[in-house]
Design an enzyme around this catalytic site. Structure first.
Site, PDB file in Angstrom:
ATOM      1  NE  ARG A  36      -3.402   2.860   1.108  1.00 37.48           N
ATOM      2  CZ  ARG A  36      -4.301   3.458   0.355  1.00 37.48           C
ATOM      3  NH1 ARG A  36      -4.696   2.904  -0.768  1.00 37.48           N
ATOM      4  NH2 ARG A  36      -4.818   4.605   0.712  1.00 37.48           N
ATOM      5  CB  CYS A  69      -4.192  11.532   5.949  1.00 38.36           C
ATOM      6  SG  CYS A  69      -5.707  12.486   6.218  1.00 38.36           S
ATOM      7  CB  CYS A 101     -10.384  11.910   4.186  1.00 40.74           C
ATOM      8  SG  CYS A 101      -9.296  11.673   5.612  1.00 40.74           S
ATOM      9  CD  GLN A 103      -8.306   4.481   1.074  1.00 42.97           C
ATOM     10  OE1 GLN A 103      -7.483   5.382   1.015  1.00 42.97           O
ATOM     11  NE2 GLN A 103      -8.958   4.034   0.022  1.00 42.97           N
ATOM     12  CD  GLU A 117      -1.618  15.905   5.912  1.00 44.77           C
ATOM     13  OE1 GLU A 117      -2.840  15.615   5.910  1.00 44.77           O
ATOM     14  OE2 GLU A 117      -0.803  15.408   6.703  1.00 44.77           O
ATOM     15  N   GLY A 118      -2.500  16.069   1.875  1.00 51.71           N
ATOM     16  CA  GLY A 118      -3.399  16.818   0.996  1.00 51.71           C
ATOM     17  C   GLY A 118      -3.055  16.676  -0.470  1.00 51.71           C
ATOM     18  CG  ASP A 141      -1.989  13.402  -6.894  1.00 51.93           C
ATOM     19  OD1 ASP A 141      -0.985  13.638  -6.193  1.00 51.93           O
ATOM     20  OD2 ASP A 141      -2.596  12.319  -6.858  1.00 51.93           O
ATOM     21  NE  ARG A 155      -1.176  11.812  -3.959  1.00 56.77           N
ATOM     22  CZ  ARG A 155      -2.222  11.014  -3.788  1.00 56.77           C
ATOM     23  NH1 ARG A 155      -2.404  10.392  -2.631  1.00 56.77           N
ATOM     24  NH2 ARG A 155      -3.098  10.840  -4.763  1.00 56.77           N
ATOM     25  CB  THR A 184      -4.532   1.537  -5.275  1.00 56.38           C
ATOM     26  OG1 THR A 184      -4.956   2.868  -5.591  1.00 56.38           O
ATOM     27  CG2 THR A 184      -4.378   0.762  -6.576  1.00 56.38           C
TER      28      THR A 184
END
Length: 243
Positions: free
Chosen positions: A94, A99, A110, A115, A138-139, A172, A174, A195
């Site tokens: 994973r 968060c 959320c 998860q 984060e976010g 996004d 990330r 996912t």
């Protein structure tokens, strides 16, 4: 303060230097035995942690510089490993974005906390796997302070994507390149990704992740996060399916 030879030898033996780029290495530390208990669930994971560093630094130089490195003022990512991760043919992983509100406070805005904890259970039930707990995610990569501002905008009716855009961010931001480098240091065999997002699976494949497919992790739906989860489906490519 001088680090003794005994201390140096103990910690140095648990450090792995992995080449990440032409100018940066990753220093991976572990495994550390980590007993975990959450309600009725309990398991023993092997915990790893990592930092990026200049390629010129040795293990001894990293250790000598710890007290002046100010690592408490930055985030470091972690990996929780379960089972014989290097050798077992079938392993679940994973890639979990940090968060603060969901994982720590149990926020119901959320499904992140759900998860995280559910994926830990899935990996233990499967018998082998790893959870990459990714700092600076984060976010969706905008950071905790910006996320708090985005939440204020969401309270005025904007969805997650709209709020990020309104603050000048892309949907996004990330990156998973560090995590893939660390995964390669721990395991050479393919993995199965936990996912709901086929786009994430495709992006990780494009960055070199040896992955055989994915298993969904859908749940934790509440009245307060339903708008957020619907946005994931409608705008971020998530597939609503049960595991």
């Amino acid at each position: 303060m001088t680090i003794t030879t005994k201390v140096m030898d103990i910690v140095k033996d648990k450090m792995i230097i992995v080449q990440h780029s032409k100018t940066e290495n990753i220093c991976l530390v572990g495994p550390v035995k980590l007993p975990v208990k959450q309600g009725d669930f309990s398991a023993v994971f092997q915990w790893y942690n990592w930092i990026k560093m200049d390629t010129s630094l040795s293990k001894e130089e990293i250790i000598d510089g710890l007290a002046s490195a100010n690592l408490a003022f930055s985030q470091q990512s972690s990996v929780l490993v379960y089972g014989d991760f290097p050798h077992t043919d079938d392993a679940l992983i994973r890639m979990h974005s940090i968060c603060h509100t969901g994982d720590i406070f149990g926020s119901q805005r959320c499904d992140c906390g759900y998860q995280l904890h559910e994926s830990m259970k899935m990996i233990v039930e499967h018998g082998c796997g790893a959870i990459f707990y990714l700092a600076d995610h984060e976010g969706r990569g905008i950071g905790l302070f910006s996320k708090s501002l985005a939440y204020l905008l969401q309270e005025e009716g904007l969805d997650t994507v709209e709020a990020n855009h309104a603050l000048g961010f892309s949907d996004d931001t990330r990156s998973y390149e560090e995590a893939i480098t660390v995964l390669g240091a721990l395991r050479s065999k393919p993995v199965t990704l936990i996912t709901n997002n086929p786009k994430k699976l495709a992006a990780l494949k494009a960055h070199g992740l040896a992955v055989e497919g994915h298993v969904p992790l859908w749940g934790g739906l509440t009245e307060t996060n339903s708008f957020y989860l619907n946005t994931k489906v409608e705008k971020s490519g998530h597939i609503r399916e049960e595991k």
